[in-house]
Each structure stands twice: as structure tokens, then as C-alpha cells.
Design a protein around this motif. Structure first.
Motif, mmCIF file in Angstrom:
data_model
loop_
_atom_site.group_PDB
_atom_site.id
_atom_site.type_symbol
_atom_site.label_atom_id
_atom_site.label_comp_id
_atom_site.label_asym_id
_atom_site.label_seq_id
_atom_site.Cartn_x
_atom_site.Cartn_y
_atom_site.Cartn_z
ATOM 1 N N SER A 1 0.842 -1.198 0.000
ATOM 2 C CA SER A 1 0.000 0.000 0.000
ATOM 3 C C SER A 1 0.878 1.249 0.000
ATOM 4 O O SER A 1 2.065 1.193 0.263
ATOM 5 C CB SER A 1 -0.880 -0.013 1.252
ATOM 6 N N ILE A 2 0.228 2.358 -0.287
ATOM 7 C CA ILE A 2 0.947 3.633 -0.265
ATOM 8 C C ILE A 2 0.629 4.317 1.050
ATOM 9 O O ILE A 2 -0.510 4.313 1.503
ATOM 10 C CB ILE A 2 0.498 4.521 -1.442
ATOM 11 N N ASN A 3 1.626 4.905 1.651
ATOM 12 C CA ASN A 3 1.395 5.708 2.839
ATOM 13 C C ASN A 3 0.982 7.114 2.374
ATOM 14 O O ASN A 3 1.821 7.917 1.983
ATOM 15 C CB ASN A 3 2.665 5.759 3.681
ATOM 16 N N ARG A 4 -0.336 7.364 2.388
ATOM 17 C CA ARG A 4 -0.845 8.633 1.851
ATOM 18 C C ARG A 4 -0.358 9.828 2.653
ATOM 19 O O ARG A 4 -0.184 10.927 2.126
ATOM 20 C CB ARG A 4 -2.371 8.620 1.820
ATOM 21 N N GLU A 5 -0.162 9.613 3.951
ATOM 22 C CA GLU A 5 0.334 10.715 4.793
ATOM 23 C C GLU A 5 1.737 11.121 4.346
ATOM 24 O O GLU A 5 2.056 12.309 4.254
ATOM 25 C CB GLU A 5 0.372 10.281 6.257
ATOM 26 N N ALA A 6 2.547 10.093 4.065
ATOM 27 C CA ALA A 6 3.910 10.382 3.616
ATOM 28 C C ALA A 6 3.887 11.120 2.284
ATOM 29 O O ALA A 6 4.693 12.020 2.043
ATOM 30 C CB ALA A 6 4.698 9.088 3.493
ATOM 31 N N GLU A 7 2.933 10.722 1.437
ATOM 32 C CA GLU A 7 2.805 11.379 0.139
ATOM 33 C C GLU A 7 2.513 12.864 0.319
ATOM 34 O O GLU A 7 3.147 13.729 -0.288
ATOM 35 C CB GLU A 7 1.678 10.695 -0.637
ATOM 36 N N LYS A 8 1.531 13.149 1.201
ATOM 37 C CA LYS A 8 1.180 14.558 1.470
ATOM 38 C C LYS A 8 2.360 15.309 2.069
ATOM 39 O O LYS A 8 2.649 16.461 1.718
ATOM 40 C CB LYS A 8 -0.003 14.614 2.442
ATOM 41 N N PHE A 9 3.047 14.615 2.953
ATOM 42 C CA PHE A 9 4.184 15.192 3.652
ATOM 43 C C PHE A 9 5.276 15.625 2.659
ATOM 44 O O PHE A 9 5.817 16.728 2.743
ATOM 45 C CB PHE A 9 4.703 14.138 4.627
ATOM 46 N N VAL A 10 5.569 14.744 1.701
ATOM 47 C CA VAL A 10 6.592 15.075 0.699
ATOM 48 C C VAL A 10 6.116 16.241 -0.158
ATOM 49 O O VAL A 10 6.880 17.170 -0.451
ATOM 50 C CB VAL A 10 6.898 13.848 -0.185
ATOM 51 N N GLU A 11 4.835 16.193 -0.543
ATOM 52 C CA GLU A 11 4.318 17.257 -1.410
ATOM 53 C C GLU A 11 4.358 18.615 -0.724
ATOM 54 O O GLU A 11 4.644 19.630 -1.357
ATOM 55 C CB GLU A 11 2.894 16.921 -1.845
ATOM 56 N N GLU A 12 4.073 18.632 0.570
ATOM 57 C CA GLU A 12 4.076 19.912 1.293
ATOM 58 C C GLU A 12 5.495 20.449 1.463
ATOM 59 O O GLU A 12 5.751 21.637 1.308
ATOM 60 C CB GLU A 12 3.433 19.740 2.668
ATOM 61 N N GLU B 1 15.797 11.051 8.205
ATOM 62 C CA GLU B 1 15.881 11.513 9.591
ATOM 63 C C GLU B 1 14.543 11.902 10.171
ATOM 64 O O GLU B 1 14.444 12.123 11.379
ATOM 65 C CB GLU B 1 16.873 12.679 9.675
ATOM 66 N N ASP B 2 13.509 12.000 9.325
ATOM 67 C CA ASP B 2 12.191 12.336 9.841
ATOM 68 C C ASP B 2 11.686 11.203 10.734
ATOM 69 O O ASP B 2 11.671 10.046 10.331
ATOM 70 C CB ASP B 2 11.231 12.544 8.668
ATOM 71 N N GLU B 3 11.261 11.534 11.946
ATOM 72 C CA GLU B 3 10.928 10.465 12.895
ATOM 73 C C GLU B 3 9.564 9.861 12.665
ATOM 74 O O GLU B 3 9.301 8.730 13.030
ATOM 75 C CB GLU B 3 11.047 10.993 14.325
ATOM 76 N N LYS B 4 8.670 10.635 12.068
ATOM 77 C CA LYS B 4 7.314 10.122 11.918
ATOM 78 C C LYS B 4 7.244 9.002 10.877
ATOM 79 O O LYS B 4 6.580 7.990 11.085
ATOM 80 C CB LYS B 4 6.379 11.269 11.525
ATOM 81 N N PHE B 5 7.928 9.182 9.759
ATOM 82 C CA PHE B 5 7.833 8.179 8.688
ATOM 83 C C PHE B 5 9.069 7.283 8.630
ATOM 84 O O PHE B 5 8.962 6.112 8.307
ATOM 85 C CB PHE B 5 7.610 8.871 7.340
ATOM 86 N N ALA B 6 10.231 7.822 8.940
ATOM 87 C CA ALA B 6 11.465 7.038 9.066
ATOM 88 C C ALA B 6 11.731 6.138 7.866
ATOM 89 O O ALA B 6 11.798 4.923 7.994
ATOM 90 C CB ALA B 6 11.446 6.211 10.351
ATOM 91 N N TYR B 7 11.884 6.736 6.702
ATOM 92 C CA TYR B 7 12.295 5.963 5.529
ATOM 93 C C TYR B 7 13.817 5.832 5.567
ATOM 94 O O TYR B 7 14.524 6.452 4.793
ATOM 95 C CB TYR B 7 11.833 6.650 4.245
ATOM 96 N N ASN B 8 14.289 5.017 6.513
ATOM 97 C CA ASN B 8 15.727 5.026 6.785
ATOM 98 C C ASN B 8 16.437 3.799 6.250
ATOM 99 O O ASN B 8 17.526 3.468 6.680
ATOM 100 C CB ASN B 8 15.967 5.159 8.291
ATOM 101 N N PHE B 9 15.820 3.085 5.345
ATOM 102 C CA PHE B 9 16.449 1.881 4.784
ATOM 103 C C PHE B 9 16.519 2.029 3.268
ATOM 104 O O PHE B 9 15.490 2.120 2.606
ATOM 105 C CB PHE B 9 15.614 0.652 5.168
ATOM 106 N N LEU B 10 17.724 2.105 2.753
ATOM 107 C CA LEU B 10 17.887 2.242 1.295
ATOM 108 C C LEU B 10 17.826 0.847 0.683
ATOM 109 O O LEU B 10 18.772 0.084 0.764
ATOM 110 C CB LEU B 10 19.226 2.906 0.979
ATOM 111 N N THR B 11 16.683 0.518 0.096
ATOM 112 C CA THR B 11 16.544 -0.819 -0.485
ATOM 113 C C THR B 11 17.414 -0.967 -1.719
ATOM 114 O O THR B 11 18.127 -1.945 -1.862
ATOM 115 C CB THR B 11 15.079 -1.083 -0.866
ATOM 116 N N ASP B 12 17.321 0.010 -2.600
ATOM 117 C CA ASP B 12 18.051 -0.147 -3.851
ATOM 118 C C ASP B 12 18.313 1.202 -4.489
ATOM 119 O O ASP B 12 17.594 2.170 -4.247
ATOM 120 C CB ASP B 12 17.231 -1.024 -4.807
#
Lengths: 167, 384
Positions: free
Chosen positions: A2-13, A47-58
Motif C-alpha cells: 500500500s501507499i502511505n498517503r500521509e507520507a505522500e502529502k508530507f513530501v508534497e508539502e 531523519e524524519d521520525e514520523k515516517f522514518a524511511y531510513n532503509f535504502l533498499t536499492d
């Protein structure tokens, strides 16, 4: 997935000025951003604590020789918080230098070396930007579309000087 | 002093060269050199139709061919957005888990051999034969099976499939316990592995480790639970983790995983649904062979799929699955043509191997062998 819609909004803002395109084909969120801002965006997402996309898959690339900015780099991030992925892409002109992501993840080291070796994308600030997969005496970058795929003809004594055939 | 380890060393299964800078017998710097087995699979895939890439994926991680097939098929199915019938999904899960045991057995045998337990290699290969027998039963091939195809399976499961798998499930646990008796309390093995090649959680994150490497550091990251694919959410199993992050912890995780895989396999054959073994998507999935020989329509479809391929929509997908080594991911970019415009494989061994210098530096030369073994690399996948 699924897509994290909150993260999507967060990036857009946060990065409205840097986003060039957005797509969510087959439930995969992709942002195409300005190439000079990529490391800042990745750092922010990491570094954002709420979403924490801290793993570089590829980290990989695709070559579109007919475009002005022919190399398209894709950075795929993963978040352990809600098990979602997000993809950032940049488009790079040939010869244009890109900031390295090794400052954020050690794993980017080998991934960037591979992209450099197979596509010819140059990463600025990389600690050891050398060939990794192809032979040292091989010229060119094999995964570029204009690098032709060849077929080596079995050599016998009567045809030992034949060059490889282009497929 | 500088020492070249490999490529002919028995610990480097294949063609890895590690350049070591030594101070006495302490490793100051380790620098892995790879690429001796570079086959250019990603480039070759761009010149082939989607169906014809499946045999190429077998040849990457040749100890876990079915996992590679599964990842690729799932990626293309996601691109096409086609539903797979439950029987095919269950069969895939069952065989993928047998593949995990197969891969872990070879790893266990060779890893123990590196450390000096000679007989372990012979025992592990003996048990692996039974799993290769299952491969042969379903696909006719013992190694490069190419059994999973886009849209389902190559052919239906044989009638005696469940009995044969049951025999394997009944046999293997006692044998794994035998290995544990041999190794887990063995003083030599413990001294060679406990506290060696330690990695912290932060290291695991920054090096993007996956599979048993990250689970041995105490992070329960397993794609079968995190992003379930192919009906894994309907199975009951646990993710083994260890906190220590050393070679011994990774050994324990892998041995425990074998038991869990057997559990999943048991559930898969007990609950094997009835029905079709491949999706009914004309123009993508090949029609049944008996129809091809008797019906004109099927023959035409068959001919068209083989000669022209199919045209997926434009776009790009990434699917990651939990292979025995870690997360194997397929990133496929489609431009609407019958060949993948770009097929990228995220190779777990390659990315895990990048952490080798971190594990070796500051340790002894002899520990380099144990560290290389514990990463569980297959050079076919590292170099692609």
C-alpha cells in the motif's frame, strides 16, 4: 503493498518546489525530483521520525538515450514503521555530476559504483568510484542502450580472427 | 603486508578475491574484488521477451533458483495486474520454502567446512539430494528448474507430489537436529564463531543488510511478514531473530529458519487448494499443451505468445521477496514493448557482501573465512 498517503502529502508539502512529476502506478509511489536536491530530500526522509524511511533498499538507473537527460536514477526507500516503500527518481544529463548518497548510507557505496560502472553516471564525493563488475580493460558502459549486445562466434582454426557479431 | 585471498580458496565458493592488508595476523583493511563471474543478465534480459527471461533468473543464485523465478514472476504479474489461482500460489510457497532449506543446507555444509567440520558438508549435501528429487519430480530438472512461469506454474503438480514432500518433511528435522548436536555445542565451532564479525543494529541499517544478516542483528525484518506476497499471510510461522549480530547468531537464525520453512511446507501441502495451476489470461499465459495439439485457437495463441510476446502497460514496478539470502528485488521498467526495457535485480548477496570489510577489520585472518561463510554469498548473484 500500500501507499502511505500521509507520507505522500508530507513530501508534497515539504518539497513542492522540487517535485517535477508524481505517479502511483500499481500502488507504488514515485516522485521525480530535481537532480541537485536529491541528497537533501533523502536525508530529510531518513531523519524524519514520523515516517522514518531510513532503509535504502536499492539504487539503480535506467537509460533513455533519446532524452536530453538520459540517465534516470531511482532511489528506493523502505520504512520499518509501516512497511511501505517510496521511490525518488532524478534525471541526469550525461557527464553531469550527482551528489553521492554514501554520506547517508554505507550501502550506497557499492550500488553507486555499480551504476557508475554500467551507466557512466559520476557521483561527486564518492570515496572510491571505481569499476566493480566489468573487466578493467572493458571500455564503455554496458547497460547504456547504445552499447550493443554482441554474440561471440565459436572460434576454430579457420575463423579464429572473426570479431563478435552484433545481435 | 598485503595478502590476496582467493579466488581459488575453498572458502570463496566461486570467484571472490579479497585483498587483505595485514599487521601481523590482524586485518587492517579488507577490500573485496568481484566481477569475475559477470554474465550481463540484466543486459541480456533487455533483448528477450518477458517469458524468456525466466530461465536467466535461475542462473543467478543457483542454489535457490525457485526464489529467483518467484520474484521475477511476481514482478511481471504485478506489471500485468493479473490474479494467480490459489493452487499455484500454494505450490509456489511450498517450493520456495523447500528452496530455502536447500540453500541453507548448502550454506551450512560449506560454512562448517570452512571452519573445519569436514563431514558436515557431506551430510548437508546428502539431505539436499531429497529436495533436488522434489525439483526433478515437478519440473524434470534437478537444478535450473524454471518451474514458475508468468501466470502460474510450468505444468500441474504430479499426483504423488504431496507424498514425496511429506517424506522430505518427515526426514529432515531429525537430520537438522543431528547437525545441531554436531555444531551448536561443539567447542571448536563456538570459539570460531561467537563474537566474530560482530555487527550492530546501526550497521545493519546503514549497510542495507537483509535476510539472516539483519535478523541476526536483532531486527525482525522479513518480507514474508512485512509485505506478504503469494498468500504468505495465510501461513503460520515465526521469524527467528538473535541479538548478538555475530557469526554464531547468523548460524542460529538460519538453522531455526529451516524448521520454520518445514512448518510452512507442511501447512502448504495440507491445505493445497484444488483448481487451476495457472491464471486464465489469454495472450499472456500459454494455453494447455493438449489443447495446442488439438485446437486451432490455442495453437494460434501459443504461436503468437512465443513469437511476438505480450505487451504490458507502460510503467515500472518493484517487487521484493524474501529469498534465502535476503531481499531479492526485481525492478522492471516497461515501455510497452514485449521486452523488458530495463530489468534490475536487487541482489541480496551483493549488498550483504559490502559489509564484509566492516566485519573483518580488526579481526584475525582466520576469522575472514568464517565471516565470508556467514554472509552466505553466491557469486553468480553477486556478479550477475
Amino acid at each position: 503493498m500500500s501507499i502511505n498517503r500521509e507520507a505522500e502529502k508530507f513530501v508534497e508539502e515539504n518539497f513542492s518546489a522540487d517535485i517535477l512529476e508524481k505517479s502511483d502506478f500499481r500502488d507504488e509511489l514515485t516522485f521525480i525530483v530535481k537532480e541537485d536536491r536529491i541528497v537533501d530530500i533523502l536525508k530529510f526522509m531518513k531523519e524524519d521520525e514520523k515516517f522514518a524511511y531510513n532503509f535504502l533498499t536499492d539504487l539503480t538507473a535506467t537509460d533513455w538515450p533519446e532524452r536530453d537527460k538520459r540517465h534516470e536514477l531511482a532511489y528506493m526507500l523502505f520504512s520499518f514503521k509501516d512497511n511501505t516503500r517510496i521511490r525518488f527518481k532524478i534525471r541526469v544529463k550525461e557527464g553531469h555530476k550527482i551528489q553521492t548518497a554514501t554520506v547517508l548510507w554505507e550501502s550506497a557505496n557499492w550500488m553507486e559504483r555499480e551504476v557508475f560502472d554500467l551507466f557512466g553516471v559520476i557521483f561527486e564525493g564518492h570515496p572510491d568510484l571505481t569499476k566493480i563488475l566489468t573487466a578493467d580493460d572493458l571500455e564503455g558502459h554496458p547497460l547504456q542502450k547504445d552499447y550493443s549486445l554482441t554474440y561471440e562466434i565459436p572460434h576454430f582454426s579457420h575463423n579464429k580472427d572473426l570479431p563478435p557479431e552484433v545481435i | 603486508m598485503t595478502l590476496n585471498m582467493g579466488p581459488q580458496h575453498p572458502a570463496t565458493h566461486g570467484v571472490l578475491r579479497v585483498v587483505l592488508e595485514l599487521d601481523g595476523e590482524i586485518v587492517v583493511k579488507a577490500y573485496p574484488v568481484i566481477g569475475y563471474l559477470h554474465t550481463g543478465i540484466e543486459k541480456t534480459a533487455e533483448a528477450k521477451h518477458y517469458h524468456k527471461v525466466v530461465p536467466l533468473t535461475d542462473r543467478m543464485d543457483y542454489l535457490a533458483p525457485m526464489s529467483n523465478n518467484l520474484g521475477y514472476c511476481l514482478a511481471v504479474e504485478k506489471l500485468l495486474d493479473c490474479e494467480i489461482p490459489p493452487k499455484a500460489q500454494w505450490a509456489r510457497v511450498c517450493l520456495a520454502e523447500l528452496t530455502r532449506i536447500n540453500s541453507h543446507l548448502v550454506w551450512l555444509g560449506t560454512h562448517a567446512l570452512d571452519i573445519g567440520a569436514m563431514s558436515m558438508a557431506l551430510y548437508a549435501f546428502r539431505e539436499r539430494e531429497h529436495i533436488l528429487g522434489i525439483y526433478e519430480l515437478v519440473s524434470g530438472q534437478r537444478m535450473m528448474s524454471s518451474y514458475f512461469r508468468i501466470g502460474g506454474l510450468m505444468k500441474d503438480l504430479p499426483k504423488n507430489f504431496n507424498e514425496e514432500v511429506q517424506k522430505v518433511i518427515d526426514l529432515i528435522p531429525s537430520r537438522i537436529r543431528e547437525y545441531e548436536d554436531l555444531l551448536t555445542e561443539n567447542r571448536i565451532f563456538r570459539n570460531r564463531t561467537i563474537g566474530v564479525g560482530k555487527l550492530t543494529k546501526e550497521d545493519a541499517m546503514t549497510y542495507s543488510l537483509t535476510g539472516p544478516m539483519i535478523r541476526g542483528c536483532g531486527i525482525p525484518y522479513d518480507l514474508r511478514k512485512a509485505i506478504p506476497y503469494s498468500s504468505y499471510d495465510k501461513f503460520d510461522f515465526e521469524i527467528p531473530t538473535r541479538e548478538e549480530g555475530d557469526v554464531f547468531a547468523r548460524y542460529q537464525v538460519r538453522v531455526e529458519e529451516m524448521y520454520q520453512s518445514l512448518r510452512i511446507t507442511q501447512q502448504a501441502i495440507d491445505g493445497m487448494p484444488e483448481g487451476d495451476f495457472r491464471a486464465n489470461v489469454p495472450g499472456v499465459v500459454l494455453p494447455p499443451k493438449d489443447k495446442v495439439l488439438t485446437e486451432m485457437e490455442a495453437l494460434i495463441f501459443h504461436f503468437k505468445i512465443i513469437t511476438e510476446g505480450f505487451h504490458p502497460p507502460e510503467g515500472e514496478v518493484y517487487v521484493g521477496i524474501e529469498s534465502p539470502k535476503g531481499e531479492i528485488g526485481y525492478y522492471i521498467v516497461s515501455d510497452g514493448s514485449p521486452n523488458p526495457y530495463r530489468m534490475r535485480v536487487r541482489p541480496p548477496s551483493f549488498i550483504n557482501l559490502a559489509a564484509l570489510p566492516k566485519m573483518c577489520e580488526g579481526g584475525y585472518v582466520a576469522d575472514v573465512i568464517a565471516n565470508i561463510g556467514s554472509v552466505d554469498i553466491v557469486l553468480g548473484e553477486v556478479d550477475r
